[in-house]
Scaffold this motif. Structure first.
Motif, PDB file in Angstrom:
ATOM      1  N   GLY A 179       0.800  -1.218   0.000  1.00  0.00           N
ATOM      2  CA  GLY A 179       0.000   0.000   0.000  1.00  0.00           C
ATOM      3  C   GLY A 179       0.832   1.267   0.000  1.00  0.00           C
ATOM      4  N   ARG A 180       2.147   1.120   0.047  1.00  0.00           N
ATOM      5  CA  ARG A 180       3.026   2.281  -0.046  1.00  0.00           C
ATOM      6  C   ARG A 180       4.198   1.918  -0.951  1.00  0.00           C
ATOM      7  NH1 ARG A 180       6.228   5.345   4.857  1.00  0.00           N
ATOM      8  NH2 ARG A 180       7.570   6.609   3.545  1.00  0.00           N
ATOM      9  N   PRO A 181       4.171   2.394  -2.203  1.00  0.00           N
ATOM     10  CA  PRO A 181       5.230   2.016  -3.147  1.00  0.00           C
ATOM     11  C   PRO A 181       6.607   2.469  -2.655  1.00  0.00           C
ATOM     12  CG  PRO A 181       3.368   2.991  -4.295  1.00  0.00           C
ATOM     13  CD  PRO A 181       3.139   3.210  -2.831  1.00  0.00           C
ATOM     14  N   ASP A 182       7.600   1.673  -2.986  1.00  0.00           N
ATOM     15  CA  ASP A 182       8.987   2.019  -2.673  1.00  0.00           C
ATOM     16  C   ASP A 182       9.646   2.648  -3.898  1.00  0.00           C
ATOM     17  OD1 ASP A 182       8.994   1.109  -0.045  1.00  0.00           O
ATOM     18  OD2 ASP A 182       9.369  -0.953  -0.679  1.00  0.00           O
ATOM     19  N   LEU A 183      10.491   3.645  -3.656  1.00  0.00           N
ATOM     20  CA  LEU A 183      11.246   4.261  -4.728  1.00  0.00           C
ATOM     21  C   LEU A 183      12.329   3.287  -5.193  1.00  0.00           C
ATOM     22  CD1 LEU A 183      11.861   6.886  -6.363  1.00  0.00           C
ATOM     23  CD2 LEU A 183      13.500   7.434  -4.552  1.00  0.00           C
ATOM     24  N   GLY A 227      13.109  15.164 -14.643  1.00  0.00           N
ATOM     25  CA  GLY A 227      13.269  13.712 -14.562  1.00  0.00           C
ATOM     26  C   GLY A 227      12.041  13.021 -14.008  1.00  0.00           C
ATOM     27  N   ALA A 228      12.184  11.702 -13.844  1.00  0.00           N
ATOM     28  CA  ALA A 228      11.065  10.880 -13.351  1.00  0.00           C
ATOM     29  C   ALA A 228      11.552   9.985 -12.219  1.00  0.00           C
ATOM     30  CB  ALA A 228      10.488  10.027 -14.478  1.00  0.00           C
ATOM     31  N   LEU A 229      10.641   9.723 -11.291  1.00  0.00           N
ATOM     32  CA  LEU A 229      10.906   8.815 -10.172  1.00  0.00           C
ATOM     33  C   LEU A 229      10.077   7.557 -10.393  1.00  0.00           C
ATOM     34  CD1 LEU A 229      10.510  11.412  -7.273  1.00  0.00           C
ATOM     35  CD2 LEU A 229      12.563  10.920  -8.626  1.00  0.00           C
ATOM     36  N   VAL A 230      10.698   6.396 -10.314  1.00  0.00           N
ATOM     37  CA  VAL A 230      10.011   5.122 -10.544  1.00  0.00           C
ATOM     38  C   VAL A 230       9.763   4.446  -9.196  1.00  0.00           C
ATOM     39  CG1 VAL A 230      10.098   2.881 -11.675  1.00  0.00           C
ATOM     40  CG2 VAL A 230      11.071   4.894 -12.806  1.00  0.00           C
ATOM     41  N   LEU A 231       8.523   4.041  -8.973  1.00  0.00           N
ATOM     42  CA  LEU A 231       8.138   3.395  -7.708  1.00  0.00           C
ATOM     43  C   LEU A 231       7.434   2.079  -8.004  1.00  0.00           C
ATOM     44  CD1 LEU A 231       7.244   6.733  -7.478  1.00  0.00           C
ATOM     45  CD2 LEU A 231       7.346   6.035  -5.086  1.00  0.00           C
ATOM     46  N   ARG A 232       7.499   1.190  -7.051  1.00  0.00           N
ATOM     47  CA  ARG A 232       6.825  -0.110  -7.179  1.00  0.00           C
ATOM     48  C   ARG A 232       6.180  -0.463  -5.837  1.00  0.00           C
ATOM     49  NH1 ARG A 232       7.195  -4.991 -10.051  1.00  0.00           N
ATOM     50  NH2 ARG A 232       8.826  -4.177 -11.405  1.00  0.00           N
ATOM     51  N   ASP A 233       4.918  -0.897  -5.895  1.00  0.00           N
ATOM     52  CA  ASP A 233       4.214  -1.361  -4.707  1.00  0.00           C
ATOM     53  C   ASP A 233       4.394  -2.871  -4.604  1.00  0.00           C
ATOM     54  OD1 ASP A 233       2.639  -1.603  -2.497  1.00  0.00           O
ATOM     55  OD2 ASP A 233       0.743  -1.183  -3.508  1.00  0.00           O
ATOM     56  N   GLU A 234       5.187  -3.313  -3.643  1.00  0.00           N
ATOM     57  CA  GLU A 234       5.520  -4.729  -3.534  1.00  0.00           C
ATOM     58  C   GLU A 234       4.357  -5.543  -2.972  1.00  0.00           C
ATOM     59  OE1 GLU A 234       8.184  -6.056  -4.656  1.00  0.00           O
ATOM     60  OE2 GLU A 234       9.362  -4.258  -5.081  1.00  0.00           O
ATOM     61  N   VAL A 235       4.223  -6.773  -3.483  1.00  0.00           N
ATOM     62  CA  VAL A 235       3.209  -7.708  -2.971  1.00  0.00           C
ATOM     63  C   VAL A 235       3.652  -8.202  -1.599  1.00  0.00           C
ATOM     64  CG1 VAL A 235       2.148  -9.966  -3.347  1.00  0.00           C
ATOM     65  CG2 VAL A 235       2.479  -8.402  -5.270  1.00  0.00           C
ATOM     66  N   ARG A 236       2.696  -8.339  -0.692  1.00  0.00           N
ATOM     67  CA  ARG A 236       3.021  -8.876   0.636  1.00  0.00           C
ATOM     68  C   ARG A 236       3.587 -10.299   0.490  1.00  0.00           C
ATOM     69  NH1 ARG A 236       0.291  -6.321   5.083  1.00  0.00           N
ATOM     70  NH2 ARG A 236      -0.975  -4.564   4.367  1.00  0.00           N
ATOM     71  N   THR A 269       7.934  -1.317 -16.319  1.00  0.00           N
ATOM     72  CA  THR A 269       7.529  -2.713 -16.369  1.00  0.00           C
ATOM     73  C   THR A 269       6.262  -2.875 -15.535  1.00  0.00           C
ATOM     74  OG1 THR A 269       8.897  -3.261 -14.445  1.00  0.00           O
ATOM     75  CG2 THR A 269       9.916  -3.474 -16.621  1.00  0.00           C
ATOM     76  N   SER A 270       5.652  -4.056 -15.642  1.00  0.00           N
ATOM     77  CA  SER A 270       4.411  -4.306 -14.906  1.00  0.00           C
ATOM     78  C   SER A 270       4.646  -4.142 -13.406  1.00  0.00           C
ATOM     79  CB  SER A 270       3.904  -5.725 -15.194  1.00  0.00           C
ATOM     80  OG  SER A 270       3.537  -5.847 -16.555  1.00  0.00           O
ATOM     81  N   GLY A 271       3.720  -3.443 -12.764  1.00  0.00           N
ATOM     82  CA  GLY A 271       3.823  -3.234 -11.334  1.00  0.00           C
ATOM     83  C   GLY A 271       4.496  -1.945 -10.958  1.00  0.00           C
ATOM     84  N   GLU A 272       5.063  -1.213 -11.939  1.00  0.00           N
ATOM     85  CA  GLU A 272       5.746   0.045 -11.655  1.00  0.00           C
ATOM     86  C   GLU A 272       4.859   1.235 -12.003  1.00  0.00           C
ATOM     87  OE1 GLU A 272      10.459  -1.100 -12.327  1.00  0.00           O
ATOM     88  OE2 GLU A 272       9.342  -0.125 -13.943  1.00  0.00           O
ATOM     89  N   LEU A 273       5.151   2.358 -11.391  1.00  0.00           N
ATOM     90  CA  LEU A 273       4.499   3.615 -11.732  1.00  0.00           C
ATOM     91  C   LEU A 273       5.531   4.730 -11.638  1.00  0.00           C
ATOM     92  CD1 LEU A 273       3.878   5.372  -8.874  1.00  0.00           C
ATOM     93  CD2 LEU A 273       2.337   3.446  -8.557  1.00  0.00           C
ATOM     94  N   ALA A 274       5.226   5.856 -12.285  1.00  0.00           N
ATOM     95  CA  ALA A 274       6.200   6.943 -12.351  1.00  0.00           C
ATOM     96  C   ALA A 274       5.610   8.239 -11.812  1.00  0.00           C
ATOM     97  CB  ALA A 274       6.674   7.141 -13.783  1.00  0.00           C
ATOM     98  N   VAL A 275       6.467   9.017 -11.133  1.00  0.00           N
ATOM     99  CA  VAL A 275       6.144  10.373 -10.703  1.00  0.00           C
ATOM    100  C   VAL A 275       7.109  11.298 -11.440  1.00  0.00           C
ATOM    101  CG1 VAL A 275       6.121  11.982  -8.770  1.00  0.00           C
ATOM    102  CG2 VAL A 275       5.323   9.626  -8.444  1.00  0.00           C
ATOM    103  N   TYR A 276       6.562  12.320 -12.107  1.00  0.00           N
ATOM    104  CA  TYR A 276       7.386  13.212 -12.944  1.00  0.00           C
ATOM    105  C   TYR A 276       7.679  14.514 -12.198  1.00  0.00           C
ATOM    106  CZ  TYR A 276       6.306   9.884 -16.606  1.00  0.00           C
ATOM    107  OH  TYR A 276       6.207   8.731 -17.349  1.00  0.00           O
TER     108      TYR A 276
END
Length: 627
Positions: free
Chosen positions: A319-323, A428-437, A412-419
């Motif tokens: 519920g909280r993506p990691d950078l 630039g862009a910051l890439v984050l991913r919300d990891e599965v428990r 890639t699948s599971g990632e999202l970007a903040v610009y």
């Protein structure tokens, strides 16, 4: 003597019955023995009249009283002169209240243990540095409090002292103490360690975690399950069968005593006590597992559940993506992009903002204060940092600030970007991913082993991200891009039913209320979600969902077993008594044994057999600050 007085105060009819029996036994050895039938018969009829009046009140209240057989048995045994048998039946009725109270207390013990820890006063720090004891209802957010060694934290707060150790087992079931440092959240209801600490209240007592749990416990303790109401309705056919056997035995033998002998073994005790005790025991066991079940009817739905739907973010994932990556444009360094973004995002309450700030902290980057900061809903943040106009957020939002289109960074699948942009220039862009428990996949497998035929994932995320998580967890049915209304529509239409919905956020509150059973991951989640759910998981552990269903299934099995086991024994004894080989007094005592066996069987629901075979891998990382 004191014990006798106490018993008489709480259970006067039980004590009265024993005193009448003792008096009658003494009178049998005196010339007054001729008065024994009058004493026993008169007292038995008084108790029968009391129970009959109770049945009338139940009928007037819209429920069916189930003491008819006992009342009929008392009257029949008095009529045929079996006065001592009548007194044993009276003991069953009056002693049943005491036995029910003990059994319910035994089953409710873990469920209500939270109440004994509820603090009433807090040690508030005055402006001059002294402390004053105040009612916790008077504590307001921002107030500073001292929590002394081994005291219970009165309200939700943040730790002001450099460090502290807290026992959260009452709240979460976690047996190991939790070490916290300055600025971290301290939950109300946690027990402080061996050193006094200072905390700053973040919520009032009424809004704090512990008081909400206490309210859930009170609601749960007062509930009544549909299976228990069904047990009430067992009384009609059971009464008909008992009266039929008793009447037939009287008609074939021509002896009225047969009627009384059959009825004294036709107790409704398994219906009166056993089923409610089993359900209270199941709720107690769930509470020990860190799961508050608001209504015992929920356990019955768990028993029949065929579909489980999960929200993705914060439920199946952290519920909280990691950078995971910083991708600067040609004219900027990665650390500069991240530092500017974190300096702007530090004023936002958004989950992604917290992830950006945490990423900067891990890299040791110091954030600069902003001259001003504005958050645009569904867009991002604008802030003035180090003399620069910084914009952070969605690609379209940042592109509008830059004045030209921005190429999407590859994901890639599971990632999202903040610009990120500064002074109308894309930086630039910051890439984050919300990891599965880590234990989410095992939980899904456990549910399938328990007979859940359909598992569904609902999420507002894009299709690619949703499918990536679903593939990792072996979930076939995925609904992506869902707004709260879409989730509600999906749960309403899903089959097979009943359907259990698991979620954690504010936007999950409507769908949790719509499902047959709503489960809120309430340890760090939304108050709105917890209030609209039927079950609240106090620990940030998805495996508790599988545990809760396992407890519900076994609890219903035990409740129904206790009903049918008691009824079967009673019918067997009735058939034996119908042939005249079971004297009324012997039958009455045998029926007492049936009652005890039925209640002890129901108390099996307190045990932990229902979680055998359920994999309960604990969440391996503590996330006290997760959204």
């Amino acid at each position: 003597m004191r014990l006798l007085v106490l018993a008489a105060r709480h259970y006067p009819w039980v004590v009265g019955t024993l005193l009448v029996a003792a008096a009658a036994a003494v009178m049998m050895a005196t010339p007054a023995r001729e008065l024994v039938p009058w004493l026993l018969g008169g007292y038995a009829l008084v108790v029968a009249a009391r129970s009959a009046w109770g049945m009338v009140r139940d009928l007037m209240a819209g429920t069916l009283g189930i003491d008819l057989l006992a009342v009929t048995a008392i009257c029949a045994t008095v009529a045929v002169g079996e006065y001592w048998a009548a007194l044993v039946v009276v003991l069953m009725l009056t002693g049943g209240e005491a036995l029910e109270d003990y059994a319910a207390h035994r089953a409710r013990r873990d469920l209500t243990s939270l109440l004994s820890h509820a603090p009433e006063r807090g040690h508030q720090i005055r402006p001059d540095g002294t402390t004053e004891d105040v009612p916790i209802a008077d504590v307001r957010p921002g107030d500073r409090l001292v929590v002394r060694p081994h005291e219970t934290v009165p309200v939700d707060a943040t730790l002001v002292s450099p460090s502290g150790t807290f026992d959260e087992s009452t709240l979460t079931g976690e047996s190991l103490p939790v070490d916290l440092t300055v600025g971290q959240e301290v939950l109300s209801g946690a027990v402080n360690g061996s050193s006094a600490v200072t905390i700053a209240a973040t919520r009032s007592a009424a809004d704090s975690q512990f008081q909400q749990i206490v309210a859930l416990v009170a609601e749960a303790a007062e509930s009544k399950s549909r299976v228990v109401r069904l047990a009430d309705r067992f009384a009609v056919p059971f009464t008909a069968v008992a009266l039929g056997i008793a009447g037939t035995a009287w008609w074939l033998s021509g002896e009225a005593v047969r009627f009384a002998e059959v009825l004294v073994v036709a107790t409704p005790c398994p219906l009166i006590i056993a089923a409610p005790v089993a359900f209270m025991a199941g709720m107690s066991r769930a509470a020990r597992e860190g799961v508050i079940v608001k209504s015992s009817a929920t356990l019955e739905v768990f028993h029949r559940a065929r579909t489980v739907a999960f929200d993705k973010t914060g439920t199946l994932t952290w519920g909280r993506p990691d950078l995971t990556d910083v991708r600067p444009s040609d004219a900027f360094e990665a650390d500069d992009v991240l530092r500017l973004a974190a300096s702007a995002e530090q004023y936002s309450a958004h989950t992604l903002a917290a992830s950006v700030v945490a990423g900067a902290q891990r890299r040791g980057l110091a954030r600069s204060p902003a001259e001003h900061a504005d958050e645009v809903t569904a867009g991002g943040v604008r802030a003035r940092v180090d003399g620069r106009d910084v914009v952070v957020g969605k690609r379209s939002f940042v592109a509008e600030a830059v004045g030209s289109d921005i190429a999407a960074t590859p994901l890639t699948s599971g990632e999202l970007a903040v610009y990120v942009a500064a002074d109308r220039t894309y930086t630039g862009a910051l890439v984050l991913r919300d990891e599965v428990r880590p234990n989410a996949r095992a939980t899904i497998a456990d549910l399938r082993r328990q007979g859940i035929r359909h598992i569904l994932m609902l999420t507002g995320d894009a299709e690619a991200t949703a499918q990536h998580v679903a593939a990792e967890l072996a979930i076939d049915d995925v609904r992506a891009g869902c707004l709260p209304a879409d989730k509600v529509a999906a749960v309403r239409a899903v089959t097979p039913r009943p359907v259990v919905m698991v979620g954690d956020g504010v936007n999950d509150a409507p769908v949790l209320a719509t499902a047959d059973v709503g489960i809120a991951m309430g340890a760090r989640g939304s108050t709105a979600a917890s209030e609209s759910a039927d079950v609240v998981i106090l620990r940030d552990d998805i495996s508790r969902v599988a545990r809760a269903l396992a407890v519900g299934r076994e609890t219903v099995d035990v409740a129904l077993q206790s009903i049918w086991f008691g009824i079967s024994l009673s019918v067997a004894l009735m058939l034996v008594a119908a042939f005249g080989v079971l004297p009324a007094i012997v039958g009455a005592w045998l029926q007492e044994a049936v009652d005890v066996v039925s209640i002890l069987w129901a108390l099996r629901a307190v045990g932990s057999r229902g979680t055998r075979g359920v994999r309960t891998a604990e969440t391996p990382r503590a996330e006290p600050s997760r959204v």
